[in-house]
Design a protein around this motif. Structure first.
Motif, PDB file in Angstrom:
ATOM      1  N   LYS A 154       0.859  -1.183   0.000  1.00  0.00           N
ATOM      2  CA  LYS A 154       0.000   0.000   0.000  1.00  0.00           C
ATOM      3  C   LYS A 154       0.896   1.234   0.000  1.00  0.00           C
ATOM      4  O   LYS A 154       1.882   1.287   0.736  1.00  0.00           O
ATOM      5  CB  LYS A 154      -0.888   0.025   1.240  1.00  0.00           C
ATOM      6  CG  LYS A 154      -1.904  -1.089   1.253  1.00  0.00           C
ATOM      7  CD  LYS A 154      -2.758  -0.996   2.496  1.00  0.00           C
ATOM      8  CE  LYS A 154      -3.775  -2.123   2.530  1.00  0.00           C
ATOM      9  NZ  LYS A 154      -4.567  -2.105   3.764  1.00  0.00           N
ATOM     10  N   PRO A 155       0.558   2.207  -0.815  1.00  0.00           N
ATOM     11  CA  PRO A 155       1.392   3.419  -0.794  1.00  0.00           C
ATOM     12  C   PRO A 155       1.212   4.143   0.537  1.00  0.00           C
ATOM     13  O   PRO A 155       0.111   4.237   1.072  1.00  0.00           O
ATOM     14  CB  PRO A 155       0.858   4.247  -1.960  1.00  0.00           C
ATOM     15  CG  PRO A 155      -0.520   3.751  -2.199  1.00  0.00           C
ATOM     16  CD  PRO A 155      -0.528   2.312  -1.774  1.00  0.00           C
ATOM     17  N   LYS A 156       2.310   4.606   1.048  1.00  0.00           N
ATOM     18  CA  LYS A 156       2.260   5.321   2.328  1.00  0.00           C
ATOM     19  C   LYS A 156       1.690   6.711   2.106  1.00  0.00           C
ATOM     20  O   LYS A 156       2.016   7.391   1.129  1.00  0.00           O
ATOM     21  CB  LYS A 156       3.656   5.455   2.930  1.00  0.00           C
ATOM     22  CG  LYS A 156       4.203   4.150   3.435  1.00  0.00           C
ATOM     23  CD  LYS A 156       5.533   4.389   4.107  1.00  0.00           C
ATOM     24  CE  LYS A 156       6.096   3.089   4.649  1.00  0.00           C
ATOM     25  NZ  LYS A 156       7.406   3.298   5.278  1.00  0.00           N
ATOM     26  N   ALA A 157       0.835   7.102   3.012  1.00  0.00           N
ATOM     27  CA  ALA A 157       0.270   8.451   2.934  1.00  0.00           C
ATOM     28  C   ALA A 157       1.352   9.430   3.359  1.00  0.00           C
ATOM     29  O   ALA A 157       2.046   9.219   4.353  1.00  0.00           O
ATOM     30  CB  ALA A 157      -0.936   8.580   3.844  1.00  0.00           C
ATOM     31  N   LYS A 158       1.494  10.477   2.592  1.00  0.00           N
ATOM     32  CA  LYS A 158       2.509  11.469   2.922  1.00  0.00           C
ATOM     33  C   LYS A 158       2.048  12.258   4.135  1.00  0.00           C
ATOM     34  O   LYS A 158       0.911  12.703   4.208  1.00  0.00           O
ATOM     35  CB  LYS A 158       2.729  12.421   1.748  1.00  0.00           C
ATOM     36  CG  LYS A 158       3.413  11.751   0.576  1.00  0.00           C
ATOM     37  CD  LYS A 158       3.697  12.765  -0.519  1.00  0.00           C
ATOM     38  CE  LYS A 158       4.376  12.098  -1.687  1.00  0.00           C
ATOM     39  NZ  LYS A 158       4.627  13.050  -2.775  1.00  0.00           N
ATOM     40  N   SER A 159       2.936  12.375   5.070  1.00  0.00           N
ATOM     41  CA  SER A 159       2.581  13.127   6.266  1.00  0.00           C
ATOM     42  C   SER A 159       2.655  14.609   5.955  1.00  0.00           C
ATOM     43  O   SER A 159       3.569  15.084   5.286  1.00  0.00           O
ATOM     44  CB  SER A 159       3.534  12.785   7.422  1.00  0.00           C
ATOM     45  OG  SER A 159       4.845  13.161   7.062  1.00  0.00           O
ATOM     46  N   LYS A 160       1.665  15.302   6.439  1.00  0.00           N
ATOM     47  CA  LYS A 160       1.625  16.746   6.215  1.00  0.00           C
ATOM     48  C   LYS A 160       2.470  17.416   7.284  1.00  0.00           C
ATOM     49  O   LYS A 160       2.185  17.312   8.471  1.00  0.00           O
ATOM     50  CB  LYS A 160       0.188  17.263   6.301  1.00  0.00           C
ATOM     51  CG  LYS A 160      -0.699  16.744   5.192  1.00  0.00           C
ATOM     52  CD  LYS A 160      -2.099  17.308   5.324  1.00  0.00           C
ATOM     53  CE  LYS A 160      -3.012  16.766   4.246  1.00  0.00           C
ATOM     54  NZ  LYS A 160      -4.383  17.261   4.391  1.00  0.00           N
ATOM     55  N   LYS A 161       3.489  18.046   6.845  1.00  0.00           N
ATOM     56  CA  LYS A 161       4.352  18.749   7.786  1.00  0.00           C
ATOM     57  C   LYS A 161       3.979  20.217   7.766  1.00  0.00           C
ATOM     58  O   LYS A 161       3.931  20.844   6.708  1.00  0.00           O
ATOM     59  CB  LYS A 161       5.823  18.591   7.403  1.00  0.00           C
ATOM     60  CG  LYS A 161       6.333  17.195   7.595  1.00  0.00           C
ATOM     61  CD  LYS A 161       7.807  17.127   7.285  1.00  0.00           C
ATOM     62  CE  LYS A 161       8.312  15.710   7.457  1.00  0.00           C
ATOM     63  NZ  LYS A 161       9.736  15.611   7.138  1.00  0.00           N
ATOM     64  N   ARG A 162       3.724  20.710   8.923  1.00  0.00           N
ATOM     65  CA  ARG A 162       3.423  22.132   9.011  1.00  0.00           C
ATOM     66  C   ARG A 162       4.726  22.903   8.946  1.00  0.00           C
ATOM     67  O   ARG A 162       5.707  22.547   9.588  1.00  0.00           O
ATOM     68  CB  ARG A 162       2.726  22.464  10.329  1.00  0.00           C
ATOM     69  CG  ARG A 162       1.317  21.986  10.364  1.00  0.00           C
ATOM     70  CD  ARG A 162       0.636  22.495  11.589  1.00  0.00           C
ATOM     71  NE  ARG A 162      -0.747  22.073  11.610  1.00  0.00           N
ATOM     72  CZ  ARG A 162      -1.572  22.352  12.584  1.00  0.00           C
ATOM     73  NH1 ARG A 162      -1.161  23.027  13.625  1.00  0.00           N
ATOM     74  NH2 ARG A 162      -2.833  21.951  12.543  1.00  0.00           N
TER      75      ARG A 162
END
Length: 193
Positions: free
Chosen positions: A73-81
Protein backbone atom coordinates in the motif's frame (compact mmCIF):
# COMPACT_ATOMS: atom_id res chain seq x y z
CA UNK A 1 25.79 -20.29 6.14
CA UNK A 2 25.32 -16.50 5.83
CA UNK A 3 21.61 -17.07 5.24
CA UNK A 4 20.81 -18.02 8.84
CA UNK A 5 22.13 -14.65 10.07
CA UNK A 6 19.56 -12.71 8.06
CA UNK A 7 16.63 -15.00 8.78
CA UNK A 8 16.09 -14.10 12.46
CA UNK A 9 15.82 -10.46 11.39
CA UNK A 10 13.21 -11.35 8.79
CA UNK A 11 11.32 -13.54 11.23
CA UNK A 12 11.25 -10.91 13.94
CA UNK A 13 10.16 -8.31 11.41
CA UNK A 14 7.46 -10.63 10.10
CA UNK A 15 6.33 -11.43 13.63
CA UNK A 16 6.05 -7.79 14.51
CA UNK A 17 3.82 -7.09 11.52
CA UNK A 18 1.46 -9.93 12.32
CA UNK A 19 1.82 -9.36 16.08
CA UNK A 20 2.41 -13.03 16.91
CA UNK A 21 5.01 -14.68 19.15
CA UNK A 22 8.20 -16.30 17.87
CA UNK A 23 6.94 -19.85 18.40
CA UNK A 24 3.84 -19.62 16.19
CA UNK A 25 3.02 -22.23 13.56
CA UNK A 26 2.11 -21.67 9.93
CA UNK A 27 1.32 -24.62 7.71
CA UNK A 28 2.99 -26.95 10.24
CA UNK A 29 6.31 -25.06 10.14
CA UNK A 30 7.72 -23.89 13.47
CA UNK A 31 10.21 -21.07 13.43
CA UNK A 32 11.24 -21.75 17.02
CA UNK A 33 12.52 -25.21 16.06
CA UNK A 34 14.57 -23.72 13.23
CA UNK A 35 16.04 -21.07 15.54
CA UNK A 36 16.84 -23.69 18.18
CA UNK A 37 18.63 -25.90 15.60
CA UNK A 38 20.66 -22.94 14.30
CA UNK A 39 21.70 -21.94 17.83
CA UNK A 40 22.76 -25.51 18.66
CA UNK A 41 24.79 -25.73 15.44
CA UNK A 42 26.42 -22.39 16.18
CA UNK A 43 27.55 -23.08 19.73
CA UNK A 44 28.33 -26.84 19.49
CA UNK A 45 28.75 -27.64 15.81
CA UNK A 46 28.53 -31.32 14.90
CA UNK A 47 27.72 -32.91 11.57
CA UNK A 48 24.22 -33.95 12.73
CA UNK A 49 23.42 -30.49 14.13
CA UNK A 50 24.65 -28.75 10.98
CA UNK A 51 22.53 -31.07 8.82
CA UNK A 52 19.44 -30.50 10.99
CA UNK A 53 19.94 -26.71 10.90
CA UNK A 54 20.47 -26.72 7.12
CA UNK A 55 17.34 -28.86 6.65
CA UNK A 56 15.19 -26.54 8.77
CA UNK A 57 16.63 -23.45 7.10
CA UNK A 58 15.80 -24.94 3.69
CA UNK A 59 12.23 -25.57 4.91
CA UNK A 60 12.08 -21.93 6.04
CA UNK A 61 13.28 -20.76 2.63
CA UNK A 62 10.72 -22.97 0.88
CA UNK A 63 8.00 -21.67 3.18
CA UNK A 64 8.94 -18.06 2.43
CA UNK A 65 9.22 -18.61 -1.31
CA UNK A 66 5.72 -20.24 -1.40
CA UNK A 67 4.05 -17.22 0.19
CA UNK A 68 1.70 -15.18 -2.00
CA UNK A 69 2.96 -11.71 -2.76
CA UNK A 70 0.68 -8.78 -2.12
CA UNK A 71 1.00 -5.27 -3.45
CA UNK A 72 2.37 -2.75 -0.99
CA UNK A 73 0.00 0.00 0.00
CA UNK A 74 1.39 3.42 -0.79
CA UNK A 75 2.26 5.32 2.33
CA UNK A 76 0.27 8.45 2.93
CA UNK A 77 2.51 11.47 2.92
CA UNK A 78 2.58 13.13 6.27
CA UNK A 79 1.62 16.75 6.22
CA UNK A 80 4.35 18.75 7.79
CA UNK A 81 3.42 22.13 9.01
CA UNK A 82 5.85 24.74 8.07
CA UNK A 83 7.15 26.38 11.17
CA UNK A 84 7.38 30.11 11.03
CA UNK A 85 10.74 31.45 12.05
CA UNK A 86 10.77 34.18 14.64
CA UNK A 87 11.21 37.53 13.05
CA UNK A 88 13.58 40.13 14.35
CA UNK A 89 12.49 43.60 15.37
CA UNK A 90 13.88 45.04 12.15
CA UNK A 91 11.89 42.55 10.08
CA UNK A 92 8.68 43.35 11.96
CA UNK A 93 9.26 47.06 11.46
CA UNK A 94 9.94 46.58 7.75
CA UNK A 95 6.76 44.51 7.35
CA UNK A 96 4.78 47.15 9.20
CA UNK A 97 6.18 49.85 6.95
CA UNK A 98 5.33 47.80 3.85
CA UNK A 99 1.74 47.35 5.02
CA UNK A 100 1.47 51.05 5.77
CA UNK A 101 2.74 51.86 2.29
CA UNK A 102 0.16 49.55 0.72
CA UNK A 103 -2.76 51.23 2.48
CA UNK A 104 -4.69 53.93 0.68
CA UNK A 105 -4.66 57.22 2.44
CA UNK A 106 -8.09 58.85 2.23
CA UNK A 107 -6.84 62.25 3.29
CA UNK A 108 -4.06 62.27 0.78
CA UNK A 109 -0.30 62.25 1.06
CA UNK A 110 1.21 64.17 3.94
CA UNK A 111 3.40 67.00 2.72
CA UNK A 112 6.22 68.15 4.96
CA UNK A 113 6.18 71.74 6.09
CA UNK A 114 8.45 74.09 4.20
CA UNK A 115 9.38 75.95 7.35
CA UNK A 116 11.47 73.80 9.65
CA UNK A 117 10.55 73.92 13.32
CA UNK A 118 13.16 75.64 15.43
CA UNK A 119 13.50 75.64 19.17
CA UNK A 120 13.44 78.81 21.20
CA UNK A 121 15.80 79.22 24.15
CA UNK A 122 13.37 81.51 25.95
CA UNK A 123 10.54 78.98 25.60
CA UNK A 124 12.78 76.20 26.90
CA UNK A 125 13.85 78.25 29.93
CA UNK A 126 10.23 79.14 30.70
CA UNK A 127 9.16 75.49 30.53
CA UNK A 128 12.11 74.50 32.80
CA UNK A 129 11.08 77.11 35.38
CA UNK A 130 7.51 75.82 35.23
CA UNK A 131 8.68 72.25 35.72
CA UNK A 132 10.91 73.26 38.66
CA UNK A 133 8.00 75.02 40.32
CA UNK A 134 5.80 71.96 39.90
CA UNK A 135 8.54 69.75 41.40
CA UNK A 136 8.94 72.06 44.39
CA UNK A 137 5.18 72.00 45.02
CA UNK A 138 5.13 68.23 44.84
CA UNK A 139 8.11 67.96 47.20
CA UNK A 140 6.56 70.21 49.84
CA UNK A 141 3.25 68.38 49.57
CA UNK A 142 5.07 65.09 50.04
CA UNK A 143 6.91 66.37 53.13
CA UNK A 144 3.70 67.69 54.64
CA UNK A 145 1.95 64.42 54.02
CA UNK A 146 4.87 62.58 55.67
CA UNK A 147 4.70 64.84 58.72
CA UNK A 148 0.96 64.37 59.03
CA UNK A 149 1.39 60.60 58.71
CA UNK A 150 4.05 60.50 61.43
CA UNK A 151 1.90 62.70 63.74
CA UNK A 152 4.83 64.86 64.93
CA UNK A 153 5.16 68.53 64.09
CA UNK A 154 8.46 70.18 63.16
CA UNK A 155 8.69 72.18 66.41
CA UNK A 156 8.21 69.01 68.47
CA UNK A 157 11.00 67.28 66.54
CA UNK A 158 13.38 70.20 67.10
CA UNK A 159 12.59 70.31 70.84
CA UNK A 160 13.15 66.57 71.12
CA UNK A 161 16.50 66.80 69.36
CA UNK A 162 17.61 69.71 71.60
CA UNK A 163 16.72 67.70 74.73
CA UNK A 164 18.75 64.74 73.45
CA UNK A 165 21.75 66.97 72.75
CA UNK A 166 21.55 68.45 76.27
CA UNK A 167 21.44 64.97 77.84
CA UNK A 168 24.47 63.84 75.80
CA UNK A 169 26.39 66.97 76.83
CA UNK A 170 25.74 66.24 80.51
CA UNK A 171 26.86 62.61 80.11
CA UNK A 172 30.05 63.77 78.43
CA UNK A 173 30.75 66.24 81.25
CA UNK A 174 30.33 63.52 83.88
CA UNK A 175 32.64 61.22 81.94
CA UNK A 176 35.30 63.92 81.64
CA UNK A 177 35.17 64.58 85.40
CA UNK A 178 35.62 60.91 86.27
CA UNK A 179 38.54 60.44 83.90
CA UNK A 180 40.31 63.62 85.10
CA UNK A 181 39.92 62.57 88.78
CA UNK A 182 41.44 59.14 88.18
CA UNK A 183 44.44 60.65 86.36
CA UNK A 184 44.90 63.20 89.17
CA UNK A 185 44.90 60.40 91.74
CA UNK A 186 47.52 58.48 89.77
CA UNK A 187 49.69 61.61 89.54
CA UNK A 188 49.48 62.21 93.30
CA UNK A 189 50.58 58.67 94.20
CA UNK A 190 53.79 58.98 92.19
CA UNK A 191 55.16 61.95 94.28
CA UNK A 192 56.76 61.21 97.60
CA UNK A 193 55.72 63.42 100.58
Amino acid sequence: MELWRTLPYLWSRRCCRIKLHNSFTMNNFQFSDCRKAVNQATFRPTAARKAEAAKLLQEAMDFISNLEEVKDKPKAKSKKRRRKAKRTAAQRTADHMDKAAMRTNEVGPVKPSKKAKTSSVEDAQASLKEMDAKKAVKKTAKLKAKQVASGVSETDRVASLEAKIEALTQCLAVHMETTSLSSAIEDSTDRPF
